[in-house]
Design a protein around this motif. Structure first.
Motif, short mmCIF file in Angstrom:
data_model
loop_
_atom_site.label_atom_id
_atom_site.label_comp_id
_atom_site.label_asym_id
_atom_site.label_seq_id
_atom_site.Cartn_x
_atom_site.Cartn_y
_atom_site.Cartn_z
N LEU A 109 -15.45 17.49 -16.77
CA LEU A 109 -16.77 16.83 -18.27
C LEU A 109 -16.18 16.84 -19.08
CD1 LEU A 109 -18.02 20.62 -17.35
CD2 LEU A 109 -18.74 18.62 -16.65
N ALA A 110 -15.44 16.74 -19.61
CA ALA A 110 -14.58 15.84 -20.69
C ALA A 110 -15.54 14.12 -20.78
CB ALA A 110 -13.69 16.68 -21.31
N TYR A 111 -15.17 14.00 -19.71
CA TYR A 111 -15.14 12.26 -19.70
C TYR A 111 -17.00 12.03 -19.43
CZ TYR A 111 -10.03 11.58 -18.00
OH TYR A 111 -8.98 12.03 -17.97
N SER A 158 -25.39 19.13 -27.76
CA SER A 158 -26.67 19.79 -27.48
C SER A 158 -26.15 20.21 -25.79
CB SER A 158 -27.44 19.40 -27.76
OG SER A 158 -28.54 18.54 -27.23
N ILE A 159 -26.14 18.62 -25.39
CA ILE A 159 -26.35 19.35 -24.13
C ILE A 159 -24.77 19.78 -22.99
CG2 ILE A 159 -26.69 18.31 -21.80
CD1 ILE A 159 -29.08 16.81 -22.42
N MET A 160 -24.36 19.26 -23.47
CA MET A 160 -22.57 19.68 -23.15
C MET A 160 -21.96 20.65 -23.10
SD MET A 160 -22.43 17.00 -20.25
CE MET A 160 -20.51 16.68 -20.37
N THR A 161 -22.09 20.55 -24.38
CA THR A 161 -21.47 22.11 -25.21
C THR A 161 -21.03 22.70 -24.21
OG1 THR A 161 -21.21 20.49 -26.99
CG2 THR A 161 -19.85 22.89 -27.53
N TYR A 211 -13.24 24.73 -21.30
CA TYR A 211 -13.24 23.87 -22.79
C TYR A 211 -13.40 24.85 -24.12
CZ TYR A 211 -12.98 20.03 -19.73
OH TYR A 211 -12.68 19.09 -18.50
N PRO A 212 -12.50 24.56 -25.09
CA PRO A 212 -12.93 25.42 -26.31
C PRO A 212 -14.28 24.12 -27.28
CG PRO A 212 -10.52 24.90 -26.34
CD PRO A 212 -11.47 23.93 -25.25
N ARG A 213 -14.83 25.30 -27.68
CA ARG A 213 -16.78 24.43 -28.06
C ARG A 213 -15.60 23.18 -29.08
NH1 ARG A 213 -21.23 26.86 -26.62
NH2 ARG A 213 -22.21 25.37 -27.99
N ALA A 214 -14.71 23.70 -30.13
CA ALA A 214 -14.37 22.43 -31.22
C ALA A 214 -13.91 21.59 -30.12
CB ALA A 214 -13.30 23.18 -31.94
N VAL A 225 -20.27 25.01 -33.93
CA VAL A 225 -18.94 25.88 -34.44
C VAL A 225 -18.79 25.20 -35.43
CG1 VAL A 225 -17.86 24.35 -32.97
CG2 VAL A 225 -16.58 25.49 -33.75
N SER A 226 -17.95 26.21 -36.34
CA SER A 226 -17.82 25.59 -37.99
C SER A 226 -16.83 23.89 -37.48
CB SER A 226 -17.29 26.74 -38.37
OG SER A 226 -15.24 26.82 -38.00
N VAL A 227 -16.59 23.55 -38.97
CA VAL A 227 -16.78 22.51 -39.29
C VAL A 227 -15.55 22.37 -39.42
CG1 VAL A 227 -16.61 20.45 -40.81
CG2 VAL A 227 -18.68 21.53 -40.34
N THR A 228 -14.35 23.51 -40.30
CA THR A 228 -13.31 23.58 -39.86
C THR A 228 -12.75 23.65 -38.68
OG1 THR A 228 -13.81 25.48 -41.05
CG2 THR A 228 -12.10 24.47 -41.96
N LYS A 229 -12.98 24.43 -37.43
CA LYS A 229 -12.27 24.67 -36.86
C LYS A 229 -12.27 22.69 -35.69
CE LYS A 229 -12.80 29.27 -34.81
NZ LYS A 229 -14.08 30.58 -33.79
N VAL A 230 -13.73 22.43 -36.19
CA VAL A 230 -14.02 21.40 -35.20
C VAL A 230 -12.64 20.56 -35.80
CG1 VAL A 230 -14.71 18.87 -34.42
CG2 VAL A 230 -15.77 20.96 -34.94
#
Ligand code: NA
Ligand code: NA
Lengths: 434, 165, 306
Positions: free
Chosen positions: A100-102, A127-130, A138-141, A395-400
């Motif tokens: 899915l990441a690919y 918006s669709i893939m996460t 997969y972690p959202r970040a 998801v929060s910017v810091t986590k990303v």
């Protein structure tokens, strides 16, 4: 201290102060330019000159491609094209480890490629893939990081508005057609490098692979995505085959996307005014920035700043390698706090004369500066793509940022390759004689 | 709804329709340029100039509309860390900066540009319209921006809640 | 307050530094600094650093740039009299052209600009424009039929190509190289140095020396700047301009020879056509022009009878 030095200091200090105080970028540029120019020439001629540069700075047929590609992208966003591209990408790469990441990378590349906007790609695909990726662990970040970085490929793969802006800033030494062709390989290389890192994580963490699609399924999804993908061939093929100019290609893209979306039934004629207004707003943001940036770049020429900086760089650094590196580092720093369009408009006239003196092709430099600033839009404090990507992934910017760091390292590595191996950018333009 | 709010909304509606119509004309004009060359086998000389001038008008009117909506690109990382009262002061500072630029460069500088080009009778290359008309968008839009700035400043000053910030 | 030191005259133009007209302006710079013993300096901004030709003319009127060099074609949108220079086959040959331009007719046109705050100083030779094509050779006007020829966005140029039988296609100069290469247009027209410096010769098979128009370049000074100069300084500026114009004609000749050699060596076929056929075909352009601008009929006649 000479008047030139004083006015440069005034220019930069006032510019950054205004920027930090949240004065809109276009106005920060305009106001600092005004203050600096009034130190040099009489009031009325000075003010009138800035007014003239603001208007004539956008008096260019080539710039029309920007509103048109924005409009085409907006129509596509409404028109259900994202889902078709994701399904097609899934049938191709979902069966690899971390499938899915690919799919996310490939779909972002395709959408970015077609729409010419990284933000559109990140919001449409993210918006669709996460959610789908989260279901498979997969972690959202991480999903957000993949989505954000792979969306930048759309700025290199044509059509690309930022390359049109660069062509303008280069004073016509790089043609839009050549830049478009030059962007393919670097864009694909960047996408592959991100996929390579994704493979590394997926194998380590043991992310699931999807089902292998049969050839028939691939064919089915390809057929459904075919008319969306054709846009790329129509736009770039039309330019290369000489049916129309790059600017005219952009209006053909609008017509094509509109007809396609109306046939798909995802868009109605009555939606058009709203789509036009949204696109007009996006256009005005970029174009008004160009207005005041053109006034600033006129001030640069008038005060001889490009020559000053270039002779400084050429005198203080002994070799070509060190100068390219220094320029890349300056741009990376600039990119962290400045958005892409003003950075291209302000720094192209300063650095382009330096690198061309050293034998770099203006087309090659365009790819380098754009890729460099692609990194900047993924980083804080000012990172449009980072904010949009985190936002749609919820998801929060810091986590990303934490999971984003290795991806940024990959992008820097690709940037170095593209900076120092001109053939990656120049092979295709030369092949087509552009 | 206060009277100023009513006028503000009306003006915005007009600007919206202006942007929609001029954008649609722009699309039709360039499509016509491509198709006339292939289907009619001839080029018209005015399509390019019309497109360029429309883009100028759309951009600079669009800029005023963005001011009304506060949708210009800006960098808010420092602003976000400010206290409410500093945010209020900064918001007023921002609008004053915009006001001054619109007044000094767009209205005064722009009006002098319009005056010069009209007075000296410069005509455009193919449409043969006075260039001053093209430049007139600058003082016109500058005037709108000034009005929007005053409207926003009065909003920040009168509104004790923080919805405007 | 006023800054001490020499007075600086800012001169902006759009040509590259290798161009023979730029070399003419370097002569102007040298001559003026010498005549004024260094009290009047010229700072040249080439390559369109300060704007396009049209924009530079406006900046002269606005008063932020002192001087510029533009084509008389661009100037005609500001000072109508320069329209005359765009008439095809107006001049019999180069001697006729410069005897007109440097005589009373040319001087009076330079003067006309002052009304529009653009004082002409001198004319530079910009040669004659001729057609070049990528696929089909133009040997007679009949060959123009159906060919899309890029022209400057200017009514006279458009009328001329259309009357001769071609299909005039105004296109931005920056888009022209790719447009010729990809076949969006079949050809264009320009003088030999520009044909070569734009690299258009690389993608053109034929260069037809029909020399349909000889529009000169003009060196101008804004009256806002001129009025501030002392009488003595004005004399220096005018003399320096006149001297540079003489030197420039030599640079132009050399550049044409070099350019033609580059084009020939590349393999461009140079065609020398029967010019009178083209002149005959374009006659109605003059008639239309005089109809539209009756006040300029006298200038046209004076030039023809010179
Ligand atoms: Na793209
Ligand atoms: Na950034």
């Amino acid at each position: 201290m000479s008047l030139e030095i004083i006015s440069i200091i005034v220019l930069f200090v006032s510019f950054f102060t205004l920027l930090l105080l949240k004065v809109p970028v276009a106005y920060s540029i305009g106001i600092s330019t005004t203050i600096s120019l009034l130190l040099n020439i009489d009031k009325m001629p000075g003010l009138t000159t800035i007014a003239q540069r603001m208007t004539t700075g956008i008096d260019s047929f080539a710039l029309l491609a920007i509103p048109f590609f924005v409009l085409a992208g907006e129509i596509m966003k409404q028109g259900g094209i994202a889902n078709r591209l994701i399904n097609f990408a899934k049938s191709l790469v979902a069966s690899l480890p971390g499938g899915l990441a690919y799919v996310n990378v490939l779909a972002s590349m395709l959408f970015g490629a077609i729409s010419g906007s990284a933000v559109a790609a990140a919001s449409a695909i993210g918006s669709i893939m996460t959610d789908r990726m989260e279901e498979e662990g997969y972690p959202r970040a991480l999903s957000a990081s993949v989505n954000i970085t792979s969306s930048t490929t759309g700025l290199l793969i044509p059509p690309s508005n930022i390359l049109i802006v660069y062509a303008l800033a280069s004073g016509g030494t790089a043609s839009v057609a050549a830049l478009f062709i030059a962007g393919y390989l670097p864009g694909i290389l960047l996408g592959l490098a991100i996929m390579g890192y994704v493979a590394f994580i997926a194998i380590n963490k043991g992310y699931a692979r999807g089902q292998r699609a049969t050839l028939f399924e691939i064919w089915t999804y390809f057929r459904k995505a075919f008319f969306s993908l054709s846009l790329l061939i129509i736009v770039v093929g039309g330019i290369v085959a000489g049916i129309f100019t790059a600017t005219e290609a952009s209006v053909i893209a609008v017509l094509y996307a509109a007809i396609l979306s109306l046939i798909y039934g995802d868009m109605k004629i009555k939606d058009m005014p709203k789509i036009l207004l949204t696109s007009a707003k996006t256009t005005a943001v970029v174009m008004f920035l160009i207005c005041t940036s053109m006034a600033m770049s006129w001030l640069f020429s008038f005060e001889g700043i490009p020559e000053m900086i270039s002779s400084f760089l050429l005198d203080s650094l002994s070799n070509k390698f060190a100068i390219f590196l220094a320029i890349n580092i300056i741009l990376l720093i600039v990119g962290t706090f400045m958005d892409m369009t003003p950075a291209v408009l302000i720094f192209t006239p300063i650095f382009l004369p330096v690198v061309t003196t050293l034998g770099m092709d203006p087309v090659h430099f365009g790819i380098v500066i754009v890729l460099n600033l692609c990194i900047g839009i993924c980083t804080p404090p000012v990172g449009t793509l980072l904010f949009v990507g985190s936002g749609v992934a919820n998801v929060s910017v810091t986590k990303v940022i934490r999971s984003l760091l290795p991806f940024l390292a990959i992008m820097v590595a690709v940037l170095m390759l593209i900076s120092f191996i001109p053939e990656i950018s120049m092979f295709l333009p030369r092949l087509f004689g552009l | 709804m206060s009277k100023s709010e009513f006028i503000f909304n009306k003006v915005n509606k007009i600007l919206e329709w202006f942007l929609i119509i001029i954008f649609a004309l722009l699309v039709l004009d360039v499509l016509f340029q491509v198709f006339s060359r292939y289907l009619l086998g001839r080029s018209f000389t005015w399509t390019e100039e019309f497109a360029r001038f429309s883009l100028i008008w759309m951009t600079i009117i669009g800029a005023a509309y963005l001011n009304a909506k506060k949708e210009h690109l800006s960098m808010d990382f420092l602003y976000e860390k400010m206290s409410i009262s500093n945010k209020r002061k900064t918001s007023i500072f921002i609008e004053v900066c915009i006001f001054l630029f619109a007044l000094i460069v767009m209205v005064i500088g722009g009006a002098n540009l319009v005056y010069t080009t009209l007075h000296l009778e410069q005509l455009s290359g193919t449409l043969r319209i006075p260039l001053g008309y093209v430049y007139a968008v600058l003082p016109f839009s500058g005037f709108l921006i000034i009005c929007f700035s005053i409207y926003h400043i009065s909003g920040v000053c009168s509104n004790k809640s923080n919805s405007q910030l | 307050e006023k800054i001490e030191g020499p007075e600086v005259l800012y001169l902006g133009h759009t040509l590259p530094q290798t161009h023979p007209v730029h070399k003419g302006m370097l002569e102007f710079q040298k001559a003026l600094e010498k005549k004024s013993s260094g009290s009047l300096k010229v700072k040249i901004f080439p390559d369109g650093q300060l704007g396009s030709e049209r924009e530079l003319l406006e900046l002269l009127q606005i008063g932020s740039v002192a001087a510029t060099k533009v084509s008389a074609a661009t100037l005609s949108n500001f000072v109508p009299e320069y329209n005359v220079m765009g008439i095809p086959y107006l001049f019999r040959n180069k001697e006729h052209q410069f005897s007109v331009l440097e005589g009373s007719i040319g001087k009076s046109i330079l003067e006309k600009g002052s009304k529009f705050w653009l004082r002409g100083l001198c004319y530079y030779d910009a040669g004659s424009r001729s057609f070049y094509t990528s696929k089909k050779a133009i040997r007679t006007p009949q060959d123009l039929k159906g060919l899309k020829i890029r022209v400057q966005n200017n009514q006279m140029a458009i009328n001329m190509v259309n009357t001769m039988g071609g299909d005039a296609t105004p296109l931005a100069y920056g888009e022209l190289y790719t447009a010729i290469q990809q076949g969006v247009v079949d050809g264009a027209e320009n003088n030999p140095p520009s044909f070569v410096s734009s690299n258009h010769y690389e993608i053109s098979k034929y260069y037809t020396l029909d020399e349909h128009s000889s529009v000169p370049d003009v060196l101008l000074i804004g009256t806002k700047y001129w009025d501030k100069l002392s009488v003595e300084q004005r004399v220096w500026v005018q003399e320096a301009a006149d001297e540079s114009a003489q030197a420039q004609k030599k640079f132009w000749r050399e550049s044409v020879e070099e350019s033609m050699k580059v084009a020939k060596d590349w393999g461009v076929e140079i065609i020398i056509p029967e010019k009178s056929l083209f002149a005959e075909k374009s006659k109605s352009v003059v008639e239309k022009f005089v109809e539209k601008y009756p006040e300029m009929a006298n200038i046209v006649n004076d030039i023809k009878n010179n």
